[in-house]
Scaffold this active site. Structure first.
Site, PDB file in Angstrom:
ATOM      1  N   ARG A  39     -33.587   3.364  15.287  1.00  0.00           N
ATOM      2  CA  ARG A  39     -34.205   2.417  14.356  1.00  0.00           C
ATOM      3  C   ARG A  39     -33.205   2.048  13.270  1.00  0.00           C
ATOM      4  O   ARG A  39     -32.612   2.915  12.630  1.00  0.00           O
ATOM      5  CB  ARG A  39     -35.449   3.028  13.720  1.00  0.00           C
ATOM      6  CG  ARG A  39     -36.017   2.272  12.516  1.00  0.00           C
ATOM      7  CD  ARG A  39     -37.192   3.032  11.932  1.00  0.00           C
ATOM      8  NE  ARG A  39     -37.727   2.448  10.713  1.00  0.00           N
ATOM      9  CZ  ARG A  39     -37.680   3.022   9.508  1.00  0.00           C
ATOM     10  NH1 ARG A  39     -37.096   4.207   9.353  1.00  0.00           N
ATOM     11  NH2 ARG A  39     -38.219   2.435   8.455  1.00  0.00           N
ATOM     12  N   ARG A  80     -41.867  -3.827  -4.936  1.00  0.00           N
ATOM     13  CA  ARG A  80     -41.144  -2.717  -5.557  1.00  0.00           C
ATOM     14  C   ARG A  80     -41.049  -2.911  -7.066  1.00  0.00           C
ATOM     15  O   ARG A  80     -41.145  -4.032  -7.574  1.00  0.00           O
ATOM     16  CB  ARG A  80     -39.733  -2.589  -4.965  1.00  0.00           C
ATOM     17  CG  ARG A  80     -39.722  -2.273  -3.490  1.00  0.00           C
ATOM     18  CD  ARG A  80     -38.306  -2.066  -2.952  1.00  0.00           C
ATOM     19  NE  ARG A  80     -38.310  -1.777  -1.525  1.00  0.00           N
ATOM     20  CZ  ARG A  80     -38.496  -0.574  -1.004  1.00  0.00           C
ATOM     21  NH1 ARG A  80     -38.677   0.465  -1.816  1.00  0.00           N
ATOM     22  NH2 ARG A  80     -38.503  -0.388   0.303  1.00  0.00           N
ATOM     23  N   LYS A 224     -46.710  -2.774  12.597  1.00  0.00           N
ATOM     24  CA  LYS A 224     -46.869  -1.545  11.810  1.00  0.00           C
ATOM     25  C   LYS A 224     -48.226  -1.577  11.098  1.00  0.00           C
ATOM     26  O   LYS A 224     -48.524  -2.502  10.357  1.00  0.00           O
ATOM     27  CB  LYS A 224     -45.732  -1.412  10.803  1.00  0.00           C
ATOM     28  CG  LYS A 224     -44.374  -1.219  11.470  1.00  0.00           C
ATOM     29  CD  LYS A 224     -43.242  -1.226  10.471  1.00  0.00           C
ATOM     30  CE  LYS A 224     -43.284  -0.041   9.533  1.00  0.00           C
ATOM     31  NZ  LYS A 224     -42.099  -0.009   8.633  1.00  0.00           N
ATOM     32  N   THR A 282     -43.359   8.766  10.168  1.00  0.00           N
ATOM     33  CA  THR A 282     -43.310   9.187   8.761  1.00  0.00           C
ATOM     34  C   THR A 282     -43.655  10.659   8.567  1.00  0.00           C
ATOM     35  O   THR A 282     -44.725  11.132   8.940  1.00  0.00           O
ATOM     36  CB  THR A 282     -44.229   8.345   7.858  1.00  0.00           C
ATOM     37  OG1 THR A 282     -44.107   6.971   8.184  1.00  0.00           O
ATOM     38  CG2 THR A 282     -43.850   8.559   6.397  1.00  0.00           C
TER      39      THR A 282
END
Length: 482
Positions: A39, A80, A224, A282
């Site tokens: 990835r 963010r 996702k 994760t």
């Protein structure tokens, strides 16, 4: 022994490339330990840096002789924090943190965000989660220029950390300009899988597919699942996507963390229903960032993902920035193998939704598995151009070792995500006999190493797809090892 090998996990391993493993020698090490797909996280680095990683992956693949797959992970509309006044900034319980417009804050307890419309779209009562959910805020007042939030869970924050907004409906696009640029680069460089972050609707997936189609790109699109809206639209998203990733990091912040295990099982079950590959990601071996061994809870986490029916598990920081990338891959492989050997049933054939256009392929692949189970074959060999026959076999969840041979290198790399399939490249498959000879030579090499795969008198079931061998039209044949 070079890969593919039939003594490794049937569940596939995805590993994130980063400073801890991005050299050719380190990548080759990880391939030998069991990595099937690498990835590249587009949230970190430029296209030039992604290109350098890809070149190193391709070189490591050539060095090991194993056509490893590559997944480009698009960052998506991740919001963010901007630059803080002090680093880190502590957020005391009961105090107030204020979001202001701009990109740089100028006073303590003021912060900015990368999303220009954040203040416009926040409402009184909304929850805001910072630093992977360790710091929690509640919006108490919103004006034209700021949003004042009360701190309801204290902790430290740093510049550029993620902002999660559980339940807040944002108008941000599914793909930002940088995502489009990265997707086009991926399409032009034969990337095998492209994952889209923060999917909310099936239309988000379709927009990426349309972009890739315009560049005649055949990469598989991985959706996702990390937003509550995605869970609300789960079946439609799974139907639209080529595969799914259970992105537990942001999902565990966007929904109640106590609901995450059940959500994971639901997502995997839905993917099995619609016969789509699913990756669990994760914090699978999180402690191996700094430890050569995982915790018992982490080992159980990997095992439970295998038992739930995941096609692959993903390592993130463990390989990208951790101190033990090789050991992390080796440990994940070991946990998967032990779980598959001792806890999986002999066969759990999926009763998924079958595309009417592919009924013959499904019928022949399942019949091949049933023949192999009935006569006790030691190996199934599949000839496939696109990988479709191999994917159907993967969904049967038969534990009989299976090698899939293709004359199309891109298909070989994509099959690295298929559970229980060991892909093999053969430049030209002349006929069924040629396929049998090719696979038998490989099987005998396996015998020389450990003597456990096949012996003279054992049988191999061969499934030949109509798109590979002329006049083969989905043939099943049984070959006895001489």
């Amino acid at each position: 022994m070079p890969r593919p090998r039939l003594n490794e996990a049937r569940t596939k391993i995805v590993a994130t490339v980063g400073p801890a493993c991005d050299s050719v020698s380190k990548l080759a090490e990880l391939i030998e330990e069991g990595v099937d797909v690498f990835r590249i996280n587009s949230a970190h680095g430029t296209i030039e840096q992604h290109a350098e990683k890809l070149a190193n992956i391709r070189e490591a693949s050539a060095l090991t002789g194993f056509p490893v797959g590559v997944l480009l992970d698009l960052a998506g509309p991740k919001i963010r924090l901007g630059q803080l006044v002090s680093e880190p900034m502590f957020c005391p319980l009961g105090e107030y943190l204020t979001f202001v417009r701009g990109t740089v804050s100028t006073r303590p307890m003021e912060v900015t965000s990368s999303y220009p419309r954040l203040i416009d779209e926040l409402k009184i009562g909304d929850r805001v989660m910072l630093a992977d959910g360790t710091v929690a805020l509640e919006v108490e007042n919103v004006t034209v220029d700021n949003a004042v939030c009360r701190i309801v869970a204290s902790g430290e924050i740093r510049s550029r950390q993620g902002i999660n907004l559980p339940g807040v409906k944002l108008s941000v696009s599914a793909m930002l300009r940088t995502d489009i640029e990265n997707a086009i680069w991926a399409a032009q460089n034969e990337i095998d899988f492209i994952s889209l972050s923060f999917v909310r609707t099936p239309e988000d997936v379709r927009s990426l597919k349309d972009l890739l189609n315009s560049y005649e790109c055949s990469a598989l699109v991985i959706a996702k699942i990390e937003k509550p809206e995605a869970l609300d639209n789960l079946e439609r998203i799974v139907m639209e996507a080529d595969g799914v990733m259970v992105a537990r990091g942001d999902l565990g912040v966007e929904i109640d963390v106590a609901e995450t295990p059940v959500a994971q099982k639901r997502i995997i079950a839905t993917c099995k229903q619609f016969m789509k590959p699913v990756i669990v990601a994760t914090q699978m071996l999180e402690s191996m960032h700094h430890s050569s061994r995982p915790t018992r809870a982490e080992a159980s986490d990997v095992a439970n993902a295998v038992l739930d029916g995941a096609d692959a598990c993903m390592l993130s920081g463990e390989t990208a920035i951790g101190e033990y990338p090789r050991q992390s891959v080796e440990m994940m492989n070991r946990i998967m193998r032990k779980t598959e050997e001792r806890a999986l049933p002999a066969a759990t054939a999926s009763q998924g939704v079958i595309d009417p256009a592919n009924r013959m392929t499904h019928a022949v692949a399942r019949a091949g598995m049933e023949v192999a189970e009935a006569i006790g074959s030691k190996l199934i060999a599949i000839a496939t151009h696109s990988g479709g026959t191999a994917w159907v076999k993967s969904n049967t969840r038969s534990l009989i070792p299976t090698v899939a041979v293709s004359d199309h290198l891109a298909s070989v790399r994509r099959m690295n995500l298929f559970w229980g399939i060991e892909p093999m490249f053969c430049e030209h498959i002349e006929d069924t006999q040629h396929l049998i000879e090719h696979v038998t030579r490989w099987a005998k090499d396996q015998i020389e190493e450990d003597g456990t795969l096949v012996m003279p008198g054992d049988t191999i079931v061969v499934v030949s797809g109509s798109d590979v061998i002329a006049n083969a039209n989905n043939v099943i044949s049984v070959h006895t090892i001489g």
